[in-house]
Design a protein around this motif. Structure first.
Motif: not given
Length: 207
Positions: A184-190
């Motif tokens: 999930p954190p990568m969704a925020l980064i993308v």
């Protein structure tokens, strides 16, 4: 002409310059939750478009009969009814996807994009502009979900829509999927990267 321009703006502005996710920073929670794969992201986007468009129309039609002190309750009831219909259709025709989306379809009811558009637009405009506004904002939301899901599934699983895209020969040469992308954190980064690129292009959005 002025009315046509207003309608066109209601439909097109949310796709970029007034996008609900990357400009207004709304609907981020579902962006984190349903974008590990492209298919559920697309289904979620289509669901939000349908619910938002028809909720806008319904609220616009009855806006003059809704008592001011219960308008939020009425809006929630309308959205909840439409979400139940969408959820049942998914269970009937896209059961596997509905299981992947789990409770997130039901949580469309609390999506701040929907409540924001009902309160800010549908309560003060006629049904046709409200319908266009719902389509535009739903599509703006869906576009961001699809872009995020595209990169997360491609780089995280090597697939798109469940179909292997990265050749097996690459893996034999040492390529490895980036497992961080499906967290999930990568969704925020993308999403943050999309916001950065968008504001770099649209200088007028920079503070």
């Amino acid at each position: 002409m002025a009315t046509e321009n207003k309608n066109l703006s209601a439909l097109l502005n949310p796709l970029s310059k007034d996008n609900p996710v990357i400009v207004q920073i709304l609907g981020i929670c579902s962006c984190l939750a349903v974008t590990a794969k492209l298919e559920p992201a697309c289904v979620m986007g289509i669901s939000v478009i349908a619910v938002l468009a028809f909720a806008n129309v319904i609220i616009s039609l009855i806006r003059n009969t809704i008592p001011t002190n219960i308008r939020i309750i009425v809006q929630l009831v309308v959205v909840a009814g439409l979400v139940v219909i969408v959820n049942q259709l998914l269970i009937a025709y896209q059961y596997d996807v509905s299981k992947q989306l789990s409770v997130f379809v039901s949580l469309i009811v609390t999506n701040c994009i929907l409540m924001g558009r009902l309160e800010a637009f549908a309560m003060g405009n006629k049904p046709w502009p409200s319908f266009l506004d719902g389509i535009g904002n739903g599509a703006g939301y869906a576009i961001i979900l699809i872009i995020v899901a595209f990169f997360r599934e491609l780089l995280g699983s090597g697939t798109l829509w469940g179909v292997q895209v990265i050749p097996q020969s690459w893996y034999e040469l040492g390529y490895a999927n980036n497992g961080l992308m499906i967290l999930p954190p990568m969704a925020l980064i993308v999403t943050g990267c999309i916001i950065w690129v968008h504001r770099s292009v649209n200088k007028d959005l920079q503070e």
